[in-house]
Write an enzyme that holds these catalytic residues in place. Structure first.
Site, PDB file in Angstrom:
ATOM      1  N   ASP A  15      17.346  -2.811  27.372  1.00  0.00           N
ATOM      2  CA  ASP A  15      17.488  -1.791  26.328  1.00  0.00           C
ATOM      3  C   ASP A  15      17.744  -2.393  24.953  1.00  0.00           C
ATOM      4  O   ASP A  15      17.123  -1.992  23.969  1.00  0.00           O
ATOM      5  CB  ASP A  15      18.629  -0.822  26.670  1.00  0.00           C
ATOM      6  CG  ASP A  15      18.198   0.225  27.699  1.00  0.00           C
ATOM      7  OD1 ASP A  15      16.983   0.414  27.879  1.00  0.00           O
ATOM      8  OD2 ASP A  15      19.091   0.842  28.313  1.00  0.00           O
ATOM      9  N   ARG A  96      34.914  -2.807  23.893  1.00  0.00           N
ATOM     10  CA  ARG A  96      34.207  -2.091  22.824  1.00  0.00           C
ATOM     11  C   ARG A  96      34.875  -2.233  21.461  1.00  0.00           C
ATOM     12  O   ARG A  96      34.205  -2.537  20.476  1.00  0.00           O
ATOM     13  CB  ARG A  96      34.012  -0.621  23.193  1.00  0.00           C
ATOM     14  CG  ARG A  96      32.765  -0.284  24.026  1.00  0.00           C
ATOM     15  CD  ARG A  96      32.281  -1.358  24.877  1.00  0.00           C
ATOM     16  NE  ARG A  96      31.125  -1.047  25.714  1.00  0.00           N
ATOM     17  CZ  ARG A  96      30.744  -1.789  26.749  1.00  0.00           C
ATOM     18  NH1 ARG A  96      31.427  -2.873  27.067  1.00  0.00           N
ATOM     19  NH2 ARG A  96      29.686  -1.486  27.446  1.00  0.00           N
ATOM     20  N   ASP A 125      30.979   4.779  26.107  1.00  0.00           N
ATOM     21  CA  ASP A 125      30.863   3.611  25.237  1.00  0.00           C
ATOM     22  C   ASP A 125      30.340   3.966  23.845  1.00  0.00           C
ATOM     23  O   ASP A 125      30.775   3.393  22.847  1.00  0.00           O
ATOM     24  CB  ASP A 125      30.009   2.533  25.913  1.00  0.00           C
ATOM     25  CG  ASP A 125      30.735   1.919  27.112  1.00  0.00           C
ATOM     26  OD1 ASP A 125      31.977   1.814  27.042  1.00  0.00           O
ATOM     27  OD2 ASP A 125      30.084   1.563  28.103  1.00  0.00           O
TER      28      ASP A 125
HETATM   29  N1  ARG Z   1      33.214   4.385  33.095  1.00  0.00           N
HETATM   30  C1  ARG Z   1      33.731   3.162  32.564  1.00  0.00           C
HETATM   31  C2  ARG Z   1      34.273   3.413  31.189  1.00  0.00           C
HETATM   32  O1  ARG Z   1      33.947   4.372  30.590  1.00  0.00           O
HETATM   33  C3  ARG Z   1      32.736   2.049  32.615  1.00  0.00           C
HETATM   34  C4  ARG Z   1      31.614   2.100  31.649  1.00  0.00           C
HETATM   35  C5  ARG Z   1      30.702   0.988  31.921  1.00  0.00           C
HETATM   36  N2  ARG Z   1      29.680   0.890  30.947  1.00  0.00           N
HETATM   37  C6  ARG Z   1      28.424   0.601  31.267  1.00  0.00           C
HETATM   38  N3  ARG Z   1      27.592   0.532  30.274  1.00  0.00           N
HETATM   39  N4  ARG Z   1      28.037   0.377  32.495  1.00  0.00           N
HETATM   40  O2  ARG Z   1      35.046   2.631  30.703  1.00  0.00           O
END
Ligand code: ARG
Length: 406
Positions: A15, A96, A125
């Site tokens: 991506d 992040r 995210d």
């Molecule tokens: N659900 C988890 C969070 O919001 C993990 C997110 C993982 N991100 C990903 N792009 N796979 O922190």
């Protein structure tokens, strides 16, 4: 004509590789790709840099940010014993705001007017990237190509093929994985059915070494003012300590989390995590606090911890409340010095086997029932009488005026 510039958080995956090209072609940006080493295992940053350039990035910035992640994000979160919904140690939610910090710094350095990320519109995210960016740099624009272009994975692969972008993706990728020093998050594929057991191939950090077995083991974790500083007496930097403990705990299958969680965007999602070091350190740290924190302080801290976890999960790392909670937590940590003996057993079991502290509040003379007892038993009588005085008064009035309390 001077072209507008954007700094893209670049992972090296399909991506974000397509996004490099798309931001140039569709939006007319010059793209600076930013890749951070946050402790994702088996990542070849030289290859990532190559890929970003081949996709059209005018500049690629690679930063080893593991120590910064550990010191500035993991440590305050550990000290807050922060577990979202009581279970998730906030793995992705910690990297992040770190990435945002570097995006903003790169934007300033290269004179960019925007930052970009490769998140979809369904996850947390995007919230963390965008709210974080607005907190640190309200003047910057934010572009979210993956959210805008509406390509399926199939389309993205076709796009990459059409423009000759080198990607390592396969059409039948099963899971979406995000990993850093503090753990690993796995989504998609069969685990989207909350009833299904996660298949063995989702796990990478929490299994015995291939074909082998492991013995139970004890590890003594040393803390100095709330900071983990040693394993079995050997002093280690935080990054090395986490990595070492990850290996020990993970080999015994400890650290798996299977959680249906509430995303900030209103979706319940089934997530699998592996966080052996994170869960082991939280377990040890909580335990040392139970030995070293005065009762009222400990209780107040326990009340604030879920709030801290929620804020971080929701992308509010750079918020005045998170900062104020961290100040409170930091002030509590000066007492948290000592050692915790963690026992790991094959099969994913970990427990605290013992703890000690030079500043511990456990007083043998007060606690013991044997001859060394130094507690003044006679003081207890008056204390308990006065403690119960209000209840006694209430109960006798009740009895006089109505049915007895039950
Ligand atoms: N659900 C988890 C969070 O919001 C993990 C997110 C993982 N991100 C990903 N792009 N796979 O922190």
């Amino acid at each position: 004509m001077i072209k507008r510039r954007v700094v893209l958080a670049y992972s090296g995956g399909l991506d974000t590789s397509v996004a490099v090209h798309w931001l140039g072609k569709e939006r007319g940006f010059e793209v600076i790709a930013l890749a951070l080493d946050v402790g994702q295992s088996g990542t070849d940053f030289a290859a990532i840099e190559e890929r970003a350039r081949a996709a059209g990035a005018i500049e690629v910035v690679v930063v080893d940010a593991r120590q910064e992640l550990a010191d500035d994000f993991v440590l305050p979160t550990l000290q807050a014993n922060a577990l979202y919904e009581g279970r998730y140690p906030l793995v992705s939610a910690l990297s992040r705001p770190l990435i945002v910090r570097h995006l903003v710094a790169a934007a300033r350095r290269f004179g960019a007017e925007a930052v970009a990320h490769g998140c979809t519109g369904k996850g947390n995210d995007q919230v963390r990237f965008e709210v974080g960016t607005r907190a640190l740099a309200p003047d910057l624009d934010i572009v979210a190509p993956v959210r805008e272009w509406g390509m399926t994975r199939e389309h993205a692969i076709e796009y990459a093929e059409r423009f000759g972008l080198p990607v390592t993706a396969s059409r039948d990728r099963i899971y979406s994985i995000d990993e850093n020093l503090w753990g690993r998050a796995i989504e998609c594929g069969v685990i989207e059915d909350p009833w299904e057991s996660p298949p063995a191939d989702v796990f990478a950090l929490t299994a015995p070494p291939a074909g082998g077995t492991v013995d139970p083991v004890e590890v003594v974790v040393g803390f100095e003012a709330g900071r983990p500083v040693s394993l079995d007496g050997e002093e280690l930097e935080l990054v090395a300590l986490i990595e070492r403990l990850q290996g020990i705990a993970g080999a015994r299958g400890f650290g798996r989390i299977d959680l249906v969680e509430n995303r900030r965007v209103g979706i319940k999602s089934r997530e699998i995590y592996e966080a052996p070091a994170a869960l082991a350190l939280v377990l040890a740290h909580q335990d040392l606090e139970s030995l070293t924190l005065e009762r009222d302080l400990a209780h107040e801290k326990l009340r604030l911890e879920p709030r801290f976890a929620e804020l971080v999960y929701d992308g509010l790392w750079y918020s005045p409340l998170r900062e104020a909670l961290s100040a409170f937590v930091a002030s509590t940590q000066r007492h948290v010095t000592g050692e915790v003996r963690l026992a790991f057993e094959p099969g994913g079991v970990a427990r605290v086997a013992g703890r000690r502290s030079p500043v511990g509040l456990y007083d043998y003379g007060l606690a013991t029932y044997d001859a060394a007892d130094a507690f003044r038993h006679e003081d207890a009588e008056g204390f308990v009488r006065i403690f119960g005085l209000g209840i006694k008064t209430w109960a006798s009035r009740q009895q006089a005026t109505g049915p007895a309390p039950r």
